[in-house]
Design a protein around this motif. Structure first.
Motif, short mmCIF file in Angstrom:
data_model
loop_
_atom_site.label_atom_id
_atom_site.label_comp_id
_atom_site.label_asym_id
_atom_site.label_seq_id
_atom_site.Cartn_x
_atom_site.Cartn_y
_atom_site.Cartn_z
N GLN A 251 1.09 -5.40 -5.74
CA GLN A 251 0.95 -4.07 -5.56
C GLN A 251 -0.54 -3.74 -5.64
OE1 GLN A 251 3.99 -2.67 -8.78
NE2 GLN A 251 3.07 -4.21 -10.10
N SER B 59 -0.12 -0.46 -7.79
CA SER B 59 0.13 -0.14 -9.05
C SER B 59 -0.94 -0.57 -10.07
CB SER B 59 1.07 -0.32 -9.43
OG SER B 59 2.76 -0.46 -8.47
N PHE C 234 12.07 0.51 -11.25
CA PHE C 234 10.36 0.17 -12.06
C PHE C 234 10.15 -0.02 -12.62
CE2 PHE C 234 10.94 1.50 -7.41
CZ PHE C 234 10.62 0.30 -6.76
N GLN D 166 -3.18 2.95 -10.86
CA GLN D 166 -2.90 3.76 -11.86
C GLN D 166 -3.82 3.63 -13.15
OE1 GLN D 166 0.95 4.56 -12.07
NE2 GLN D 166 1.57 3.58 -9.94
N GLN E 53 8.13 -10.02 -7.45
CA GLN E 53 6.86 -9.80 -6.63
C GLN E 53 6.63 -11.61 -6.76
OE1 GLN E 53 4.59 -6.89 -8.21
NE2 GLN E 53 5.98 -5.58 -7.87
N GLN F 231 -0.46 -1.24 1.40
CA GLN F 231 0.51 -0.42 0.08
C GLN F 231 -0.58 1.06 0.23
OE1 GLN F 231 1.85 -1.95 -3.47
NE2 GLN F 231 4.39 -2.28 -2.70
N GLU G 239 -0.93 3.98 -3.18
CA GLU G 239 -0.31 4.28 -3.67
C GLU G 239 -0.49 5.65 -4.51
OE1 GLU G 239 0.67 1.30 -6.14
OE2 GLU G 239 1.40 2.51 -7.87
N PHE H 4 7.87 0.13 -14.46
CA PHE H 4 6.50 1.05 -14.92
C PHE H 4 6.87 2.68 -14.72
CE2 PHE H 4 5.25 1.37 -10.75
CZ PHE H 4 5.66 0.04 -10.08
N ALA I 156 4.07 8.77 -9.70
CA ALA I 156 3.63 7.47 -9.47
C ALA I 156 4.41 7.36 -7.75
CB ALA I 156 3.53 6.35 -10.08
N PHE I 157 3.64 6.96 -7.07
CA PHE I 157 4.60 6.84 -5.77
C PHE I 157 4.04 5.13 -4.88
CE2 PHE I 157 2.40 9.67 -4.34
CZ PHE I 157 2.11 9.87 -2.89
N GLY I 158 4.63 4.08 -4.95
CA GLY I 158 4.01 3.54 -3.28
C GLY I 158 4.93 3.06 -2.44
#
Ligand code: PHE
Length: 347
Positions: free
Chosen positions: A172, A174, A252, A177, A156, A211, A213, A254, A315-317
């Motif tokens: 991101q 994330s 990923f 979250q 990243q 994005q 999330e 996480f 979780a999704f992104g």
């Protein structure tokens, strides 16, 4: 004396008729009706008259004077109206002509797409959470199980904020979250949409992108739930109920396990070709990569004080810009950000 009054009256009335300006009228007014004017001369001469004369001449003089004052005021009004009339003649306005519609803008395609997504997830019980665009390293990485020396940070290409210790433009969505879980007890069902930043810049990447999330945590939340929700979402967002999803194993920090999420290509419907012409979008594979996902890593749950034995979650992104490009058949990412009205007005 009476004739004198009538004569004055006639003189003034005649003069008013031909007067062409305020100034002329004002001069006449002073001359005839002013303190030192012709009418006052008559009034002054009353004192030398008999009582009877005083009465009749006085009354007549007063009547005529009032009458003339009214005539003078009328003349002023007439001149003013004429002046206005002239303006109206030159700046003529027809109120019955249809107006010119002002140009009204509309929201950007990406903003509208964000609304669409919020609606789709809203119907599945997800609420919308928000987080800052400028994040701390703590939320953007550490709390997501990405320690300082972890190679996942290199993926990243991060913009660090100069002069602000350990602060980044979020790479991101994330971190939202973590922020949300810190502030709420399970069950959690949220999405978060917004801007993200990385140093990439080419035909399919821009330094700022968007994005979406998603996070669902509770008791017995499983990968089957993840698959059902993402499949329904893809079908809704591309308005195509034949769309299928697949998961490929990925990494990923996480999530565990980590997944890559694909959906069948909405252009060729998973065929890889359209009437024997190879599909360019999915490069004939029939699948498109849409985002990353996975089961929330127990460490992330514990970082926010959740009991990772009791609660599980996914979780999704997803990258939004690419989804908009696919849905509306847009061939270059840069078009979103150039502000060219020829493009913007099409949507
Ligand atoms: N944040 C990841 C990325 O930007 C995507 C992701 C989100 C993956 C949630 C798994 C779970 O690449």
């Amino acid at each position: 004396m009476k004739e004198k009054i009538e004569k004055l009256k006639k003189q003034l009335i005649d003069a008013l008729k031909t007067a062409k300006s305020d100034e002329i009228v004002r001069n006449l007014e002073v001359d005839f009706l002013g303190r030192k004017g012709k009418f006052n001369d008559i009034m002054k001469s009353l004192k030398d008259m008999s009582d009877d004369m005083k009465k009749t001449v006085g009354r007549l003089a007063n009547e005529v004077k009032t009458e003339l004052e009214v005539a003078v005021q009328k003349k002023y009004a007439q001149l003013e109206a004429e002046e206005l009339g002239q303006i109206a003649d030159t700046e003529w306005l027809d109120v019955t002509v249809p107006g010119i519609r002002p140009i009204v803008g509309h929201r950007h395609l990406i903003s509208k797409f964000i609304d669409d997504i919020e609606l789709i997830f809203g119907k599945m019980g997800f609420s919308v959470a928000d987080g800052p665009d400028i994040e701390t390293e703590h939320y953007c990485f550490n709390q997501l199980n990405i320690p300082p020396d972890h190679p996942a940070r290199d993926m990243q290409d991060t913009f660090w904020v100069k002069n602000l210790d350990k602060t980044v433009l979020r790479t991101q969505t994330s971190p939202v979250q973590v922020r949300f879980m810190e502030a709420h007890e399970p069950p959690v069902r949220i999405i978060s949409l917004g801007k993200t930043f990385r140093k990439d810049n080419d035909a399919t990447h821009s330094p700022m992108f968007h994005q979406c999330e998603g996070l669902m945590v509770g008791e017995n939340v499983s990968m089957a739930n993840l698959k059902a929700i993402l499949t329904h979402f893809m079908q809704q967002v591309f308005e195509d109920s034949s769309i299928k999803t697949r998961f490929r194993i990925s990494f990923f920090p996480f999530v565990e396990p980590g997944l890559e999420v694909d959906c069948t290509c909405p252009i060729c419907h998973g065929e890889g070709k359209i009437e024997n012409v190879p599909c360019k979008l999915c490069k004939q594979t029939g699948w498109l990569e849409i985002g990353g996902a996975g089961m929330v890593h127990p460490k992330v749950l514990e970082n926010v004080g959740y009991d990772s034995k009791k609660y599980t979650g996914f979780a999704f992104g997803m990258g939004l810009d690419r989804m908009v490009m696919i849905k509306y058949r847009i061939n270059h990412l840069r078009l979103f950000f150039e502000n060219d009205l020829r493009f913007i007005e099409q949507f």
